[in-house]
Design a protein around this motif. Structure first.
Motif, PDB file in Angstrom:
ATOM      1  N   LYS A 213      49.063  -5.636   1.758  1.00 46.17           N
ATOM      2  CA  LYS A 213      48.724  -4.310   2.278  1.00 46.17           C
ATOM      3  C   LYS A 213      49.868  -3.657   3.055  1.00 46.17           C
ATOM      4  O   LYS A 213      49.717  -2.574   3.578  1.00 46.17           O
ATOM      5  N   LEU A 214      50.966  -4.347   3.062  1.00 43.80           N
ATOM      6  CA  LEU A 214      52.054  -3.839   3.874  1.00 43.80           C
ATOM      7  C   LEU A 214      52.548  -2.479   3.384  1.00 43.80           C
ATOM      8  O   LEU A 214      52.937  -1.617   4.154  1.00 43.80           O
ATOM      9  N   ASP A 215      52.517  -2.327   2.101  1.00 42.96           N
ATOM     10  CA  ASP A 215      53.041  -1.075   1.565  1.00 42.96           C
ATOM     11  C   ASP A 215      51.976   0.016   1.459  1.00 42.96           C
ATOM     12  O   ASP A 215      52.244   1.094   0.959  1.00 42.96           O
ATOM     13  N   SER A 216      50.813  -0.307   1.901  1.00 37.49           N
ATOM     14  CA  SER A 216      49.748   0.682   1.804  1.00 37.49           C
ATOM     15  C   SER A 216      49.839   1.683   2.945  1.00 37.49           C
ATOM     16  O   SER A 216      50.422   1.412   3.990  1.00 37.49           O
ATOM     17  N   SER A 217      49.243   2.831   2.689  1.00 37.60           N
ATOM     18  CA  SER A 217      49.156   3.774   3.785  1.00 37.60           C
ATOM     19  C   SER A 217      48.087   3.284   4.742  1.00 37.60           C
ATOM     20  O   SER A 217      47.136   2.617   4.353  1.00 37.60           O
ATOM     21  N   TRP A 218      48.281   3.645   5.953  1.00 38.23           N
ATOM     22  CA  TRP A 218      47.391   3.122   6.973  1.00 38.23           C
ATOM     23  C   TRP A 218      46.796   4.278   7.756  1.00 38.23           C
ATOM     24  O   TRP A 218      47.411   5.299   7.970  1.00 38.23           O
ATOM     25  N   GLN A 219      45.576   4.072   8.144  1.00 35.58           N
ATOM     26  CA  GLN A 219      44.870   5.091   8.900  1.00 35.58           C
ATOM     27  C   GLN A 219      44.340   4.457  10.167  1.00 35.58           C
ATOM     28  O   GLN A 219      43.691   3.419  10.123  1.00 35.58           O
ATOM     29  N   CYS A 220      44.630   5.108  11.246  1.00 35.53           N
ATOM     30  CA  CYS A 220      44.114   4.567  12.500  1.00 35.53           C
ATOM     31  C   CYS A 220      42.622   4.881  12.612  1.00 35.53           C
ATOM     32  O   CYS A 220      42.080   5.665  11.834  1.00 35.53           O
ATOM     33  N   GLU A 221      42.032   4.295  13.598  1.00 36.28           N
ATOM     34  CA  GLU A 221      40.582   4.435  13.701  1.00 36.28           C
ATOM     35  C   GLU A 221      40.155   5.886  13.907  1.00 36.28           C
ATOM     36  O   GLU A 221      39.149   6.326  13.374  1.00 36.28           O
ATOM     37  N   ARG A 222      40.964   6.595  14.630  1.00 36.27           N
ATOM     38  CA  ARG A 222      40.590   7.979  14.878  1.00 36.27           C
ATOM     39  C   ARG A 222      40.543   8.789  13.599  1.00 36.27           C
ATOM     40  O   ARG A 222      39.783   9.747  13.488  1.00 36.27           O
ATOM     41  N   CYS A 223      41.411   8.425  12.720  1.00 36.39           N
ATOM     42  CA  CYS A 223      41.476   9.195  11.487  1.00 36.39           C
ATOM     43  C   CYS A 223      40.536   8.635  10.424  1.00 36.39           C
ATOM     44  O   CYS A 223      40.279   9.309   9.424  1.00 36.39           O
ATOM     45  N   LYS A 224      40.142   7.447  10.643  1.00 36.90           N
ATOM     46  CA  LYS A 224      39.235   6.829   9.673  1.00 36.90           C
ATOM     47  C   LYS A 224      37.866   7.462   9.812  1.00 36.90           C
ATOM     48  O   LYS A 224      37.356   7.661  10.906  1.00 36.90           O
ATOM     49  N   SER A 225      37.291   7.796   8.690  1.00 41.52           N
ATOM     50  CA  SER A 225      35.948   8.368   8.750  1.00 41.52           C
ATOM     51  C   SER A 225      35.054   7.672   7.734  1.00 41.52           C
ATOM     52  O   SER A 225      35.527   7.102   6.753  1.00 41.52           O
TER      53      SER A 225
ATOM     54  N   GLN B 125      36.041  20.494  17.651  1.00 37.81           N
ATOM     55  CA  GLN B 125      35.479  19.141  17.736  1.00 37.81           C
ATOM     56  C   GLN B 125      35.955  18.282  16.568  1.00 37.81           C
ATOM     57  O   GLN B 125      36.274  17.102  16.722  1.00 37.81           O
ATOM     58  N   TYR B 126      36.017  18.888  15.426  1.00 39.15           N
ATOM     59  CA  TYR B 126      36.441  18.139  14.245  1.00 39.15           C
ATOM     60  C   TYR B 126      37.857  17.614  14.433  1.00 39.15           C
ATOM     61  O   TYR B 126      38.147  16.432  14.221  1.00 39.15           O
ATOM     62  N   PHE B 127      38.734  18.546  14.869  1.00 40.77           N
ATOM     63  CA  PHE B 127      40.128  18.134  14.993  1.00 40.77           C
ATOM     64  C   PHE B 127      40.379  17.330  16.267  1.00 40.77           C
ATOM     65  O   PHE B 127      41.332  16.563  16.331  1.00 40.77           O
ATOM     66  N   ALA B 128      39.520  17.520  17.225  1.00 39.31           N
ATOM     67  CA  ALA B 128      39.705  16.767  18.461  1.00 39.31           C
ATOM     68  C   ALA B 128      39.537  15.269  18.206  1.00 39.31           C
ATOM     69  O   ALA B 128      40.168  14.441  18.865  1.00 39.31           O
ATOM     70  N   ARG B 129      38.710  14.965  17.287  1.00 43.94           N
ATOM     71  CA  ARG B 129      38.516  13.549  16.973  1.00 43.94           C
ATOM     72  C   ARG B 129      39.737  12.964  16.276  1.00 43.94           C
ATOM     73  O   ARG B 129      40.071  11.802  16.432  1.00 43.94           O
ATOM     74  N   LEU B 130      40.360  13.809  15.506  1.00 46.58           N
ATOM     75  CA  LEU B 130      41.504  13.331  14.739  1.00 46.58           C
ATOM     76  C   LEU B 130      42.812  13.480  15.511  1.00 46.58           C
ATOM     77  O   LEU B 130      43.682  12.618  15.463  1.00 46.58           O
ATOM     78  N   PHE B 131      42.911  14.589  16.193  1.00 51.78           N
ATOM     79  CA  PHE B 131      44.152  14.892  16.898  1.00 51.78           C
ATOM     80  C   PHE B 131      43.833  15.390  18.296  1.00 51.78           C
ATOM     81  O   PHE B 131      43.888  16.597  18.582  1.00 51.78           O
ATOM     82  N   PRO B 132      43.465  14.473  19.138  1.00 51.69           N
ATOM     83  CA  PRO B 132      43.025  14.905  20.464  1.00 51.69           C
ATOM     84  C   PRO B 132      44.054  15.717  21.229  1.00 51.69           C
ATOM     85  O   PRO B 132      43.698  16.616  21.984  1.00 51.69           O
ATOM     86  N   LYS B 133      45.282  15.416  20.979  1.00 48.15           N
ATOM     87  CA  LYS B 133      46.311  16.149  21.721  1.00 48.15           C
ATOM     88  C   LYS B 133      46.509  17.558  21.171  1.00 48.15           C
ATOM     89  O   LYS B 133      46.752  18.502  21.906  1.00 48.15           O
TER      90      LYS B 133
ATOM     91  N   PRO C 117      52.635  16.177  13.529  1.00 51.76           N
ATOM     92  CA  PRO C 117      51.198  16.429  13.646  1.00 51.76           C
ATOM     93  C   PRO C 117      50.759  17.636  12.829  1.00 51.76           C
ATOM     94  O   PRO C 117      49.677  17.631  12.248  1.00 51.76           O
ATOM     95  N   ALA C 118      51.620  18.614  12.779  1.00 53.70           N
ATOM     96  CA  ALA C 118      51.240  19.821  12.047  1.00 53.70           C
ATOM     97  C   ALA C 118      50.997  19.505  10.577  1.00 53.70           C
ATOM     98  O   ALA C 118      50.042  20.003   9.959  1.00 53.70           O
ATOM     99  N   LEU C 119      51.865  18.686  10.041  1.00 52.94           N
ATOM    100  CA  LEU C 119      51.686  18.322   8.628  1.00 52.94           C
ATOM    101  C   LEU C 119      50.384  17.554   8.422  1.00 52.94           C
ATOM    102  O   LEU C 119      49.673  17.764   7.440  1.00 52.94           O
ATOM    103  N   LYS C 120      50.116  16.710   9.370  1.00 45.91           N
ATOM    104  CA  LYS C 120      48.885  15.920   9.234  1.00 45.91           C
ATOM    105  C   LYS C 120      47.656  16.783   9.440  1.00 45.91           C
ATOM    106  O   LYS C 120      46.635  16.603   8.772  1.00 45.91           O
ATOM    107  N   ILE C 121      47.772  17.677  10.350  1.00 47.58           N
ATOM    108  CA  ILE C 121      46.644  18.590  10.566  1.00 47.58           C
ATOM    109  C   ILE C 121      46.445  19.463   9.335  1.00 47.58           C
ATOM    110  O   ILE C 121      45.328  19.713   8.899  1.00 47.58           O
TER     111      ILE C 121
END
Length: 646
Positions: A451-463, A582-590, A623-627
DNA sequence: TCTTGCGCACGAC
DNA sequence: GTCGTGCGCAAGA
């Protein structure tokens, strides 16, 4: 200090030499303006006195006046390494005193003074004399003559059968030079036009009490030639009417068949001419600057610079003051014009333009756009230095270790979000936010392998694959195989999770695998809670999950709903701005706050473009790209990475 | 807004 | 290639 001949002491010699030295150290052109400015600041020496002393120093050969790259500079003779070269071959340092524009200007001036020259051409002697008068530099008659020959050879000048010189008419000739010439004559402007009759830029001439204009090439006094009246006060609008284009002058003189005719016509068209000439007045300064300029007065711009004819300082300024009111009115217009042009260059010397001069056109360099990671570089301080400044700075300040860890340089977060330590291990970034973590913190040793080469999602982004809610709505369990996450209650059948379980497979994967093998090692009984491999060091909100296939087009193709609307992606069209937040706050609190600040509701969200997210929300690029990815996801209700970069 | 430092383009050698 | 020069820009006062 004495002149070489033992004359009286030059009062400000030391200061002038110091100014030259200082300017050279600053890599600034030691021109009259800056020298005057320096003395004004340091010693409160009036520009007139400075110029006067400067000329005395030139005469005493303590200061060498040179033309460099088309403009006048001054050298401290005692420190100038090229002094000997200069002495051996002075023309080499003044050759730029002659250029096509200057010749054209001289011709035009003579033609205006003597309309017959229009037909007969300008006698060589007169032209040479005119050009030489335009400069007090050691330009010799031979040099001028040679230059004229070159001009003829290059087609810039024509030598008539009678040996006289005439300018080569060009289609772009206009009337303005004659106008300016006439204006000068009629208004008593003394202007040396040994260069082209180009723009004379005025730095607040309301204050230019006793300044006269001379050729930019020299601050030394010079005769202004026949065409120049003796009394030479200057007023603003006259300067406004002095426009580049000597050749224009001649052609229009031709058109009118009489310089006298054109003269009156130009005067009638004064206002129009003014408007045009405004475009050539880049350095008109606002009245607020006038106090300093008043004393400074030596300004330059464009091929023709204003210089102080120190001999004329004593001249009566009565005429000028009479016309000041009108000038001030016009200055406002010019100021407005100036607002639209480059005003950032404080340099009084001609900056970038090279109209008609030999001066090489320096190209303005584009501002470098640094990699965001360069923000971590300690830059050398510029500007005025306070205290000790290590000139060799430019050091990479932060973890040099990361220099060999490319991924760790990708964003602002260089620390592992899970262990918060720096290791000799590259960081993996969450594919949706700025969180980073060491793979070893994310995966178990077993998982690391595949799984090392896989993309990873942190818990905040995991849905949750089913309800699209994050772990805020309850613990997520991630399928070991497909990496889809589920709330225990969302998954069918309901998941019974124990912390000890490490490998859980969702029902889909279980069924798929059961079709292809006996699923001996594949059981939904094993589950992997959304907890990291090293829970003890976890920040409270971070719980990385592996998303090995998510984001790959392969999976997309396999995944039915993603070809159309993904029912797992909510419809945001009716969301309020608070819901969006609220939607984005969960993903990108900052970063989510910007949605609230900009009052972006669901409708707005669906209309947002990539540029809106990247540029208008004042977000860091990462962050902008991710958002944006999430915005797009909501817009198209599909999670298709292929679209993210469109 | 002004002064200062300096990277780098440019030309001369 | 080196060296001198100074434009244009940015930083700091």
């Amino acid at each position: 200090m004495q002149h070489r001949g033992g004359e009286s002491k030059i009062k400000h010699e030391e200061q002038i030499l110091e100014a030259i030295d200082q300017l050279r150290r600053r890599k600034a052109r030691p021109d009259a303006d800056r020298i005057c400015n320096y003395l004004l600041r340091k010693c409160s020496v009036d520009a007139r006195d400075t110029i006067a002393d400067l000329h005395r120093l030139i005469e005493a050969e303590k200061v060498i006046q040179v033309d460099y790259k088309g403009n006048t500079s001054y050298r401290n003779a005692s420190k100038w390494s090229r002094l000997q070269l200069y002495k051996n071959k002075p023309e080499g340092f003044v050759k730029e005193k002659l250029n096509s524009s200057m010749v054209a200007g001289a011709v035009a001036e003579l033609v205006v003074a003597e309309p017959d020259y229009l037909d007969q051409g300008v006698p060589a002697d007169r032209l040479i004399e005119q050009l030489m008068n335009g400069s007090t530099s050691p330009t010799t008659r031979r040099v001028v003559d040679d230059f004229l020959s070159k001009e003829v050879a290059s087609g810039n000048l024509t030598r008539l059968n009678n040996g006289n010189y005439s300018l080569v008419a060009t289609p772009d000739m206009t009337q303005e030079s004659v106008h300016q010439e006439n204006s000068r004559q009629e208004n008593g402007i003394k202007k040396n036009t040994s260069q082209n009759l180009a723009v004379v830029n005025a730095y607040d001439f309301t204050e230019c009490d006793d300044m006269t204009v001379t050729d930019s090439r020299s601050n030394t006094p010079k005769s202004s030639g026949e065409a120049s009246p003796k009394q030479d006060s200057l007023k603003k609008d006259e300067y406004c009417e002095i426009v580049t284009g000597t050749k224009q002058t001649l052609q229009n003189s031709h058109k009118d068949n009489s310089s006298t005719k054109s003269r009156s016509r130009f005067i009638d068209n004064k206002e129009e001419s003014l408007n045009r000439s405004n475009n050539h007045q880049p350095n008109l300064k606002k009245a607020s600057k006038s106090e300093r300029k008043q004393r400074l007065q030596v300004r330059s711009e464009e091929p023709v610079e204003i210089e102080i004819n120190y001999e004329d300082y004593r001249t009566d300024r009565k005429e000028e003051t009479e016309q000041r009111d009108e000038s001030e009115q016009l200055s406002e217009e010019r100021d407005e014009e100036d607002a639209g042009r480059s005003s950032t260059n404080p340099s009084p010397t001609p900056s970038s333009t090279n109209t008609g001069g030999f001066r090489s056109a320096r190209r303005k360099r584009a501002k470098k756009v640094f990699d965001p990671s360069d923000n971590n570089l300690v830059r050398r301080k510029r500007g005025r230095q306070s205290g000790s400044q290590n000139k060799t700075a430019m050091i990479v300040s932060q973890d040099s270790q990361e220099a060999v860890k490319p991924s760790a340089k990708e964003g602002p977060h260089r620390h592992c979000s899970l262990c918060a330590k720096q290791k000799q291990e590259r960081l993996v970034a969450c594919r949706d936010c700025t969180v980073r973590a060491h793979p070893s913190c994310i995966y178990s040793p077993e998982e690391l392998i595949h799984k090392l080469d896989s993309s990873w999602q942190c818990e905040r982004c995991k849905s949750c694959t089913v309800c699209c809610e994050t772990s805020d709505a309850g613990p997520l369990i991630t399928c070991y195989s497909c990496d889809e996450a589920y709330h225990s209650s969302c998954h069918t059948p309901r998941i019974s999770v124990t912390k000890s379980t490490t490998k859980w497979h969702c029902n889909n994967c279980t069924q798929k695998h059961s079709k292809t093998n006996n699923t001996h090692s594949f059981s939904s009984n094993t589950s992997r809670p959304v907890t990291p491999s090293h829970p003890s060091v976890l920040p409270p909100v971070l719980s990385p999950q592996v998303s090995p296939a998510r984001g790959s087009s392969d999976q997309m193709d396999d995944d039915g709903p993603r070809d159309g609307i993904d029912p797992n992606i909510p419809d945001a069209s009716d969301w309020t701005s608070e819901q969006v937040y609220q939607y984005f706050a969960r993903l990108f609190p900052k970063e989510a706050e910007v949605f609230r600040q900009q009052d972006i509701d669901g409708h707005s969200l669906l209309l947002m473009k990539r540029s809106d997210v990247l540029s208008s929300m004042d977000l860091l690029l990462g962050p902008a790209l991710k958002i944006y990815r999430h915005v797009l996801k909501l817009q198209i209700r599909r999670d298709d990475p292929r679209l993210y970069w469109l």
